[in-house]
Scaffold this motif. Sequence first.
Motif, PDB file in Angstrom:
ATOM      1  N   GLY A  34      47.679 -33.489 -41.681  1.00  0.00           N
ATOM      2  CA  GLY A  34      48.448 -32.907 -42.776  1.00  0.00           C
ATOM      3  C   GLY A  34      49.705 -32.211 -42.307  1.00  0.00           C
ATOM      4  N   SER A  35      50.280 -32.659 -41.208  1.00  0.00           N
ATOM      5  CA  SER A  35      51.464 -32.014 -40.640  1.00  0.00           C
ATOM      6  C   SER A  35      52.631 -32.991 -40.612  1.00  0.00           C
ATOM      7  CB  SER A  35      51.170 -31.510 -39.225  1.00  0.00           C
ATOM      8  OG  SER A  35      50.813 -32.595 -38.378  1.00  0.00           O
ATOM      9  N   ILE A  36      53.820 -32.404 -40.483  1.00  0.00           N
ATOM     10  CA  ILE A  36      55.065 -33.164 -40.373  1.00  0.00           C
ATOM     11  C   ILE A  36      55.633 -32.945 -38.977  1.00  0.00           C
ATOM     12  CG2 ILE A  36      57.434 -33.354 -41.237  1.00  0.00           C
ATOM     13  CD1 ILE A  36      56.434 -32.588 -43.964  1.00  0.00           C
ATOM     14  N   THR A  37      56.168 -33.993 -38.388  1.00  0.00           N
ATOM     15  CA  THR A  37      56.740 -33.896 -37.045  1.00  0.00           C
ATOM     16  C   THR A  37      58.238 -33.667 -37.143  1.00  0.00           C
ATOM     17  OG1 THR A  37      55.045 -35.343 -36.108  1.00  0.00           O
ATOM     18  CG2 THR A  37      57.079 -35.075 -34.845  1.00  0.00           C
ATOM     19  N   LEU A  38      58.693 -32.618 -36.485  1.00  0.00           N
ATOM     20  CA  LEU A  38      60.113 -32.336 -36.345  1.00  0.00           C
ATOM     21  C   LEU A  38      60.513 -32.646 -34.908  1.00  0.00           C
ATOM     22  CD1 LEU A  38      60.139 -28.788 -38.018  1.00  0.00           C
ATOM     23  CD2 LEU A  38      60.347 -30.996 -39.144  1.00  0.00           C
ATOM     24  N   ARG A  39      61.699 -33.186 -34.715  1.00  0.00           N
ATOM     25  CA  ARG A  39      62.154 -33.493 -33.349  1.00  0.00           C
ATOM     26  C   ARG A  39      63.391 -32.668 -33.025  1.00  0.00           C
ATOM     27  NH1 ARG A  39      62.076 -39.244 -30.541  1.00  0.00           N
ATOM     28  NH2 ARG A  39      59.946 -38.455 -30.290  1.00  0.00           N
ATOM     29  N   ALA A  40      63.316 -31.964 -31.910  1.00  0.00           N
ATOM     30  CA  ALA A  40      64.448 -31.192 -31.388  1.00  0.00           C
ATOM     31  C   ALA A  40      64.834 -31.768 -30.035  1.00  0.00           C
ATOM     32  CB  ALA A  40      64.096 -29.716 -31.263  1.00  0.00           C
ATOM     33  N   GLN A  41      66.089 -31.549 -29.659  1.00  0.00           N
ATOM     34  CA  GLN A  41      66.581 -32.076 -28.388  1.00  0.00           C
ATOM     35  C   GLN A  41      67.183 -30.938 -27.573  1.00  0.00           C
ATOM     36  OE1 GLN A  41      70.005 -35.101 -27.848  1.00  0.00           O
ATOM     37  NE2 GLN A  41      68.159 -36.359 -27.899  1.00  0.00           N
ATOM     38  N   PHE A  42      66.813 -30.888 -26.283  1.00  0.00           N
ATOM     39  CA  PHE A  42      67.241 -29.814 -25.396  1.00  0.00           C
ATOM     40  C   PHE A  42      67.934 -30.398 -24.168  1.00  0.00           C
ATOM     41  CE2 PHE A  42      63.954 -27.924 -27.903  1.00  0.00           C
ATOM     42  CZ  PHE A  42      64.264 -26.584 -27.993  1.00  0.00           C
ATOM     43  N   PRO A  43      69.025 -29.795 -23.721  1.00  0.00           N
ATOM     44  CA  PRO A  43      69.594 -30.195 -22.429  1.00  0.00           C
ATOM     45  C   PRO A  43      68.639 -29.821 -21.309  1.00  0.00           C
ATOM     46  CG  PRO A  43      70.712 -28.252 -23.298  1.00  0.00           C
ATOM     47  CD  PRO A  43      69.797 -28.730 -24.383  1.00  0.00           C
ATOM     48  N   ASN A  44      68.557 -30.680 -20.294  1.00  0.00           N
ATOM     49  CA  ASN A  44      67.613 -30.462 -19.188  1.00  0.00           C
ATOM     50  C   ASN A  44      68.259 -30.843 -17.864  1.00  0.00           C
ATOM     51  OD1 ASN A  44      65.094 -29.834 -17.997  1.00  0.00           O
ATOM     52  ND2 ASN A  44      64.392 -31.940 -18.198  1.00  0.00           N
ATOM     53  N   PRO A  45      69.388 -30.200 -17.525  1.00  0.00           N
ATOM     54  CA  PRO A  45      70.123 -30.624 -16.324  1.00  0.00           C
ATOM     55  C   PRO A  45      69.355 -30.385 -15.034  1.00  0.00           C
ATOM     56  CG  PRO A  45      71.039 -28.590 -17.200  1.00  0.00           C
ATOM     57  CD  PRO A  45      70.053 -29.072 -18.212  1.00  0.00           C
ATOM     58  N   GLN A  46      68.511 -29.363 -14.977  1.00  0.00           N
ATOM     59  CA  GLN A  46      67.771 -29.058 -13.756  1.00  0.00           C
ATOM     60  C   GLN A  46      66.410 -29.748 -13.697  1.00  0.00           C
ATOM     61  OE1 GLN A  46      69.378 -27.413 -11.431  1.00  0.00           O
ATOM     62  NE2 GLN A  46      71.109 -27.114 -12.836  1.00  0.00           N
ATOM     63  N   GLY A  47      66.056 -30.476 -14.725  1.00  0.00           N
ATOM     64  CA  GLY A  47      64.764 -31.150 -14.732  1.00  0.00           C
ATOM     65  C   GLY A  47      63.586 -30.210 -14.834  1.00  0.00           C
ATOM     66  N   GLN A  48      63.808 -29.022 -15.413  1.00  0.00           N
ATOM     67  CA  GLN A  48      62.713 -28.055 -15.550  1.00  0.00           C
ATOM     68  C   GLN A  48      61.669 -28.526 -16.549  1.00  0.00           C
ATOM     69  OE1 GLN A  48      64.082 -24.124 -16.481  1.00  0.00           O
ATOM     70  NE2 GLN A  48      62.034 -23.222 -16.529  1.00  0.00           N
ATOM     71  N   LEU A  49      62.106 -29.241 -17.582  1.00  0.00           N
ATOM     72  CA  LEU A  49      61.182 -29.791 -18.563  1.00  0.00           C
ATOM     73  C   LEU A  49      60.713 -31.164 -18.115  1.00  0.00           C
ATOM     74  CD1 LEU A  49      63.062 -28.853 -21.865  1.00  0.00           C
ATOM     75  CD2 LEU A  49      61.200 -27.605 -20.761  1.00  0.00           C
ATOM     76  N   LEU A  50      59.419 -31.368 -18.151  1.00  0.00           N
ATOM     77  CA  LEU A  50      58.832 -32.654 -17.796  1.00  0.00           C
ATOM     78  C   LEU A  50      58.122 -33.235 -19.012  1.00  0.00           C
ATOM     79  CD1 LEU A  50      57.302 -31.764 -14.308  1.00  0.00           C
ATOM     80  CD2 LEU A  50      59.479 -32.876 -14.785  1.00  0.00           C
ATOM     81  N   PRO A  51      58.100 -34.552 -19.148  1.00  0.00           N
ATOM     82  CA  PRO A  51      57.430 -35.155 -20.295  1.00  0.00           C
ATOM     83  C   PRO A  51      55.958 -34.770 -20.355  1.00  0.00           C
ATOM     84  CG  PRO A  51      58.824 -36.761 -19.196  1.00  0.00           C
ATOM     85  CD  PRO A  51      58.791 -35.554 -18.311  1.00  0.00           C
ATOM     86  N   GLY A  52      55.476 -34.489 -21.575  1.00  0.00           N
ATOM     87  CA  GLY A  52      54.078 -34.166 -21.781  1.00  0.00           C
ATOM     88  C   GLY A  52      53.740 -32.697 -21.693  1.00  0.00           C
ATOM     89  N   MET A  53      54.728 -31.819 -21.459  1.00  0.00           N
ATOM     90  CA  MET A  53      54.451 -30.386 -21.363  1.00  0.00           C
ATOM     91  C   MET A  53      54.165 -29.810 -22.747  1.00  0.00           C
ATOM     92  SD  MET A  53      57.329 -29.134 -18.593  1.00  0.00           S
ATOM     93  CE  MET A  53      56.830 -27.425 -18.753  1.00  0.00           C
ATOM     94  N   TYR A  54      53.225 -28.852 -22.806  1.00  0.00           N
ATOM     95  CA  TYR A  54      52.948 -28.127 -24.047  1.00  0.00           C
ATOM     96  C   TYR A  54      53.900 -26.940 -24.126  1.00  0.00           C
ATOM     97  CZ  TYR A  54      50.617 -25.107 -27.427  1.00  0.00           C
ATOM     98  OH  TYR A  54      50.347 -24.302 -28.506  1.00  0.00           O
ATOM     99  N   VAL A  55      54.612 -26.814 -25.232  1.00  0.00           N
ATOM    100  CA  VAL A  55      55.587 -25.745 -25.421  1.00  0.00           C
ATOM    101  C   VAL A  55      55.433 -25.177 -26.822  1.00  0.00           C
ATOM    102  CG1 VAL A  55      57.281 -26.694 -23.784  1.00  0.00           C
ATOM    103  CG2 VAL A  55      57.333 -27.414 -26.182  1.00  0.00           C
ATOM    104  N   ARG A  56      56.100 -24.059 -27.060  1.00  0.00           N
ATOM    105  CA  ARG A  56      56.187 -23.472 -28.405  1.00  0.00           C
ATOM    106  C   ARG A  56      57.660 -23.301 -28.729  1.00  0.00           C
ATOM    107  NH1 ARG A  56      51.441 -22.363 -30.483  1.00  0.00           N
ATOM    108  NH2 ARG A  56      52.397 -21.300 -32.249  1.00  0.00           N
ATOM    109  N   ALA A  57      58.042 -23.818 -29.873  1.00  0.00           N
ATOM    110  CA  ALA A  57      59.447 -23.809 -30.288  1.00  0.00           C
ATOM    111  C   ALA A  57      59.639 -22.803 -31.409  1.00  0.00           C
ATOM    112  CB  ALA A  57      59.877 -25.203 -30.745  1.00  0.00           C
ATOM    113  N   GLN A  58      60.687 -22.001 -31.284  1.00  0.00           N
ATOM    114  CA  GLN A  58      61.062 -21.066 -32.336  1.00  0.00           C
ATOM    115  C   GLN A  58      62.155 -21.735 -33.170  1.00  0.00           C
ATOM    116  OE1 GLN A  58      62.103 -17.379 -30.472  1.00  0.00           O
ATOM    117  NE2 GLN A  58      60.085 -17.086 -29.573  1.00  0.00           N
TER     118      GLN A  58
END
Length: 402
Positions: free
Chosen positions: A279-303
């Motif tokens: 019963g949820s809707i998916t929102l997609r956000a895009q973030f710059p990642n020049p240092q490669g700190q974000l890796l695919p599959g990470m669990y995060v919380r978005a404000q």
Amino acid sequence: MTDPLPSSPASGPLPGPWRLPLLGLAVVALALGACSKQTPKAPGAAPEVAVLTLQAQSLALAQELPGRTVASQESEVRPQVSGVLQARLFEQGERVKAGQPLFQIEPALYQAAVNEAQANVRTAQATAVAARLRAQRMQQLGAGQLAAQQDVDDAVATHQQAAAAVQAAQAVLDTARTNLGFARVTAPISGRIGRALFTPGALVTNGQADPLARIQQVDPMNVDITQSSNEYLALRRAIADGGVEATRAPVQLKLSDGTAYPLAGTLEFADIDVDQETGSITLRAQFPNPQGQLLPGMYVRAQVGQGTRQQALLVPQAAVDRSPKGEALAWVVGADGRVHQRTFTTARAVGDQWLVLEGLRAGEQVVLSGRQGLSEGATVRIKPATAAAPAPAPAAAPAGEG
């Protein structure tokens, strides 16, 4: 020798030496009798309370939602021709560019096919030249009535067939060259490549299920955020009613260890349907990642910014009690200086304050401290409290109405 104490008062007046001690005893008895009488107490003073006057303000709303990082592009590298893997041409785990050679498949068979196709093209071209010259001569003879029209037509048709044969041979050559090019496997996209799943000497085939390697583009990085459909609909209604103004506020990210990601992202789109299971809707956000700190599959919380609410009322959580039913309660001082306990509903938590949904109005005075011992309708003395500053739109987790 002193006079003895008379046996009874009737015997006559007391002698002089006994009059003063008896008079002192009488005075003490009168004083004790006066102290034994109960005096009325003065009425107690009204309790002193600190209050805060509610003020309407413009509040930027944000909500903290769970999400997962997803590569903005992903490609599984597979061979498009069959053969023995001859060499690996990249460093595993490094960044590669689109078109960069990754693997080399044994090219000998494909080079031979190119050579054969080239020879066939030259043969077809020679045949086409002879057919063209014969067709030209027959056309000249036919013009002078020196050749039959049927012979002229046959010569022209033979020339056209020879020209078509050249084109067919050229197509075969192009295919052979393409296959030879496929023998060198290149990167279809730019990104970070993982480990090689096949080593030199392995036999690979066109269309095989297992990829040779996988490439993921992680700069920029996508984050898929889930929001319940009820919250999404409530926000849409608030915007339609004018209570909330839609904004394109940046999205802030909090990593799984609680640290804040330093770069802000942007909300790209909301999905067009609701997940039937959650019963949820998916929102997609895009973030710059020049240092490669974000890796695919990470669990995060978005404000995620969700617009601006005009005429918002905030009540400090320290001023709110809860009823046995979980309802939010606050002591409100009336114009007559008497306190009344008010039940109200909250929309969500905003930092250390509650966003009021209904039940309280701007200008009312809410008791912050001194609530102990208050009773309904009691008179109080007001001590002003420091006004709460408008909230800078921290992440606000939805709260049940209380």
